[in-house]
Write a protein that holds these residues in place. Sequence first.
Motif, PDB file in Angstrom:
ATOM      1  N   ALA A 291       0.817  -1.211   0.000  1.00  0.00           N
ATOM      2  CA  ALA A 291       0.000   0.000   0.000  1.00  0.00           C
ATOM      3  C   ALA A 291       0.850   1.260   0.000  1.00  0.00           C
ATOM      4  N   GLN A 292       2.072   1.172   0.474  1.00  0.00           N
ATOM      5  CA  GLN A 292       2.972   2.316   0.464  1.00  0.00           C
ATOM      6  C   GLN A 292       4.390   1.820   0.238  1.00  0.00           C
ATOM      7  N   PRO A 293       5.275   2.680  -0.267  1.00  0.00           N
ATOM      8  CA  PRO A 293       6.656   2.255  -0.524  1.00  0.00           C
ATOM      9  C   PRO A 293       7.321   1.749   0.749  1.00  0.00           C
ATOM     10  N   LEU A 294       8.078   0.673   0.622  1.00  0.00           N
ATOM     11  CA  LEU A 294       8.789   0.096   1.756  1.00  0.00           C
ATOM     12  C   LEU A 294      10.264   0.473   1.675  1.00  0.00           C
ATOM     13  N   ALA A 295      10.818   0.898   2.774  1.00  0.00           N
ATOM     14  CA  ALA A 295      12.233   1.258   2.822  1.00  0.00           C
ATOM     15  C   ALA A 295      13.085   0.040   2.472  1.00  0.00           C
ATOM     16  N   GLY A 296      14.135   0.270   1.685  1.00  0.00           N
ATOM     17  CA  GLY A 296      15.052  -0.811   1.355  1.00  0.00           C
ATOM     18  C   GLY A 296      14.487  -1.860   0.437  1.00  0.00           C
ATOM     19  N   PHE A 297      13.391  -1.570  -0.260  1.00  0.00           N
ATOM     20  CA  PHE A 297      12.720  -2.616  -1.031  1.00  0.00           C
ATOM     21  C   PHE A 297      13.557  -3.101  -2.211  1.00  0.00           C
ATOM     22  N   ASP A 298      14.384  -2.246  -2.787  1.00  0.00           N
ATOM     23  CA  ASP A 298      15.259  -2.690  -3.879  1.00  0.00           C
ATOM     24  C   ASP A 298      16.180  -3.808  -3.401  1.00  0.00           C
ATOM     25  N   ASP A 299      16.706  -3.664  -2.174  1.00  0.00           N
ATOM     26  CA  ASP A 299      17.574  -4.709  -1.627  1.00  0.00           C
ATOM     27  C   ASP A 299      16.777  -5.962  -1.291  1.00  0.00           C
ATOM     28  N   TYR A 300      15.553  -5.789  -0.818  1.00  0.00           N
ATOM     29  CA  TYR A 300      14.708  -6.943  -0.532  1.00  0.00           C
ATOM     30  C   TYR A 300      14.399  -7.712  -1.812  1.00  0.00           C
ATOM     31  N   ARG A 301      14.058  -6.991  -2.872  1.00  0.00           N
ATOM     32  CA  ARG A 301      13.786  -7.639  -4.159  1.00  0.00           C
ATOM     33  C   ARG A 301      15.022  -8.379  -4.658  1.00  0.00           C
ATOM     34  N   ASP A 302      16.181  -7.764  -4.506  1.00  0.00           N
ATOM     35  CA  ASP A 302      17.420  -8.419  -4.939  1.00  0.00           C
ATOM     36  C   ASP A 302      17.671  -9.698  -4.148  1.00  0.00           C
TER      37      ASP A 302
END
Length: 222
Positions: free
Chosen positions: A38-49
């Motif tokens: 529902a809202q941007p999550l901090a560090g999500f690029d690293d989580y996706r990686d």
Amino acid sequence: MALPAATVAVAVDALGHEDVAEIERLFDDTVLLGTPSAQPLAGFDDYRDMCLGWYLGEGRGDVGVARLEGEVSGYALVCADQRSASRRERRAALALVGRLGLLAARGRLDVASRAFYRLRVRDAWTLARRHRHPPAAVHAHLNVRVGRRSGSTTLALVEHIDRRCCLAGERRWYGEMNERRGRRSRALARLGFEIVDVGPNHTLSALLGTDVDRLTVVRCLD
């Protein structure tokens, strides 16, 4: 086990350079059981990686990308080298922890992000205890775009995983699937999956406000 006949022809192709962004976008759009956060999550690029990095890198040769009517309708990530995948995942997890620690120290880790990652750690710990001995040597992740989940895309991707499993010299593979309690069991049985473990998905249950289970399923090819 043979699959039901597909009603619509779906092409499953090898991973192309242009497909990486599409897979990442589909991952983002379906992170909460078919919906985006529902809202941007901090560090999500690293989580996706952490979740996708090995499969789109070292394991890219086993990725299947499903296309229907010119659109990427889903993907299958296949792993026959668990040690390599685990090493990559651990490195990515450390990078994520470092990123979150830095954000927290700067006062930039919001409440929603704290809750998400706290729940993910709980789920990861629970899953690690349950899967000390994986039920098969090959595992796979399958993700299908909302609106394409009950038909030919799923069948085509399961067939792709079957083929990659056979090429690895194995006759069974396993995966993790999430369901709102009791919603997918019959469909999985029709696709030849055996449910070997059921446990709560704490992250999805809390964020969606309903009981969500993580199913460990095995598909035997004999």
